[in-house]
Design an enzyme around this catalytic site. Structure first.
Site, short mmCIF file in Angstrom:
data_model
loop_
_atom_site.label_atom_id
_atom_site.label_comp_id
_atom_site.label_asym_id
_atom_site.label_seq_id
_atom_site.Cartn_x
_atom_site.Cartn_y
_atom_site.Cartn_z
N GLU A 62 -5.88 6.46 -1.36
CA GLU A 62 -4.77 5.51 -1.48
C GLU A 62 -4.17 5.10 -0.14
OE1 GLU A 62 -2.42 5.26 -5.07
OE2 GLU A 62 -0.83 6.27 -3.94
N LYS A 64 -0.90 4.24 1.28
CA LYS A 64 0.48 4.52 0.81
C LYS A 64 1.37 4.77 2.03
CE LYS A 64 2.70 7.79 -2.44
NZ LYS A 64 2.48 9.01 -3.26
N LYS A 124 -2.60 -1.01 -7.07
CA LYS A 124 -1.69 0.02 -7.57
C LYS A 124 -0.28 -0.57 -7.59
CE LYS A 124 -1.27 4.54 -8.49
NZ LYS A 124 -0.73 5.40 -7.44
N GLU A 173 -2.53 5.58 -17.12
CA GLU A 173 -1.91 6.81 -16.61
C GLU A 173 -0.97 7.45 -17.63
OE1 GLU A 173 -0.26 6.65 -12.58
OE2 GLU A 173 1.57 7.50 -13.42
N ASN A 194 -1.17 12.02 -14.37
CA ASN A 194 -0.34 12.11 -13.16
C ASN A 194 0.48 13.39 -13.24
OD1 ASN A 194 1.11 11.70 -10.83
ND2 ASN A 194 1.43 9.51 -11.21
N GLU A 224 -4.20 12.73 -10.82
CA GLU A 224 -3.41 11.91 -9.91
C GLU A 224 -2.25 12.71 -9.31
OE1 GLU A 224 -3.44 8.22 -12.98
OE2 GLU A 224 -2.04 8.10 -11.31
N SER A 225 -2.08 12.56 -8.02
CA SER A 225 -0.95 13.12 -7.25
C SER A 225 -1.09 14.61 -6.99
CB SER A 225 0.41 12.89 -7.94
OG SER A 225 0.60 11.54 -8.25
O1 LIG Z 1 4.69 8.99 -5.08
C1 LIG Z 1 5.82 8.89 -5.62
O2 LIG Z 1 6.86 9.42 -5.15
C2 LIG Z 1 6.01 8.08 -6.86
C3 LIG Z 1 7.28 7.95 -7.40
C4 LIG Z 1 7.49 7.17 -8.53
C5 LIG Z 1 6.43 6.50 -9.12
C6 LIG Z 1 5.14 6.63 -8.60
C7 LIG Z 1 4.93 7.41 -7.48
N1 LIG Z 1 3.69 7.55 -6.92
C8 LIG Z 1 2.56 6.84 -7.40
C9 LIG Z 1 1.37 7.68 -7.49
O3 LIG Z 1 0.82 7.78 -8.55
C10 LIG Z 1 0.85 8.34 -6.24
O4 LIG Z 1 0.98 7.44 -5.19
C11 LIG Z 1 -0.58 8.77 -6.28
O5 LIG Z 1 -0.90 9.49 -7.42
C12 LIG Z 1 -0.89 9.64 -5.03
O6 LIG Z 1 0.01 10.71 -4.98
P1 LIG Z 1 0.06 11.69 -3.73
O7 LIG Z 1 -1.34 12.11 -3.41
O8 LIG Z 1 0.89 12.86 -4.18
O9 LIG Z 1 0.67 10.93 -2.61
#
Ligand SMILES: O=C(O)c1ccccc1NCC(=O)[C@H](O)[C@H](O)COP(=O)(O)O
Length: 276
Positions: A62, A64, A124, A173, A194, A224-225
């Protein structure tokens, strides 16, 4: 108001501004004129015949810059260069955040990445209207995000149908058992769990194993995340992830190419044979 509801309110305002510049009819025709979408389902290891599935873990990398949960993450002055580095590491799909207010993304970032790489791209954003799906396709997207928590069942089905009618797929998601069941009932083929609760921003990695078992074997399962490093990648892979979606850990890494390759290699080694 939850964080997700606040984000969506801003997304709707921004969307109306763009619609005032490019109207509905124009965005529909721009989408129709775009080159065909790439097959994101296959790129993520999906296949109609179970025998065609392999046990590699795919990485969705991503772009970001910042987030509601963590604030500023990385400047990313050249998203195209970051995307090239992701592609060189073997990213199966590249995700580009286009939400402006809370994530610092834009369609300009998306265009720059589209021009730089040939891998499937996920637009996204917080998709709540058909306009955004036509817009994604017009900009060369192959995959869009549909967040179950943000949509009624009928909206989810309609947006998924529209996505597919334009040749794209959707990453649908979910964060709860009920949302997984709604994603499956809507006909999703790529289902993301997520582990970040978008209403509270809390990350609980155990959410993944709890929910992954409910997802039918024909679907691609995306964790995810919350990936901080190899241990999390291995854990998601062992628990049934076909792909992981990683933002923060990659944008902060000094060598994103090596990081994507290492995640992919470690996850593939840990992944059990596919359920048929
Ligand atoms: O990343 C956030 O804080 C967030 C807050 C509110 C809605 C969505 C959010 N993130 C979107 C995502 O799904 C993440 O960017 C993606 O899964 C990657 O996550 P990470 O690897 O933890 O940065």
């Amino acid at each position: 108001m939850s964080v997700l509801a606040e984000i969506i309110a801003g997304v709707r305002e921004d969307l109306e501004q763009r619609r005032a510049v490019v109207g509905d009819a124009d965005i529909v025709s721009a989408a129709a004129d775009a080159p065909p979408a790439r097959d994101a389902f296959r790129a993520l290891g999906g296949a109609t015949a179970p025998a065609d599935r392999d046990s590699r873990l795919r990485v969705i990398s991503e772009v970001k810059r910042k987030s509601p949960s963590k604030g500023a993450l990385a400047d990313i002055p050249e998203p195209a260069e970051l995307a090239r580095q992701y592609a060189a590491g073997g990213a199966a799909v590249i995700s580009v955040l286009t939400e402006r207010r809370r994530f610092g993304g834009s369609l300009e970032d998306f265009d720059a990445v589209r021009a730089a790489v040939d891998v499937p791209l996920l637009r996204k954003d917080f998709t709540v209207e058909p306009y955004q799906i036509h817009e994604a396709r017009a900009h060369g997207a192959d995959l869009v995000l549909l967040i179950v928590a943000a949509l009624e069942d009928t909206e989810l089905v309609q947006l998924l149908e529209l996505t597919r009618s334009l040749g794209m797929e959707a990453l649908v998601e979910a964060h709860t058992e009920e949302e997984v069941d709604r994603a499956v009932a809507a006909g999703a083929r790529i289902i993301g769990v997520n582990v970040r609760n978008l209403k509270t921003l809390e990350v609980d990695r155990s959410t993944f194993s709890r929910l992954a078992d409910r997802i039918p074997s024909h679907a691609v399962i995306v964790a995810e995340s919350g990936v901080r490093g190899i241990d999390d990648v291995v854990s998601f892979a062992e628990r049934g992830a076909d792909a992981i979606l990683v933002g923060e850990a990659l944008v902060k890494d000094q060598d994103p190419t090596a990081a994507v390759a290492a995640f992919s290699e470690a996850g593939s080694a840990a992944k059990p044979p596919r359920r048929n």
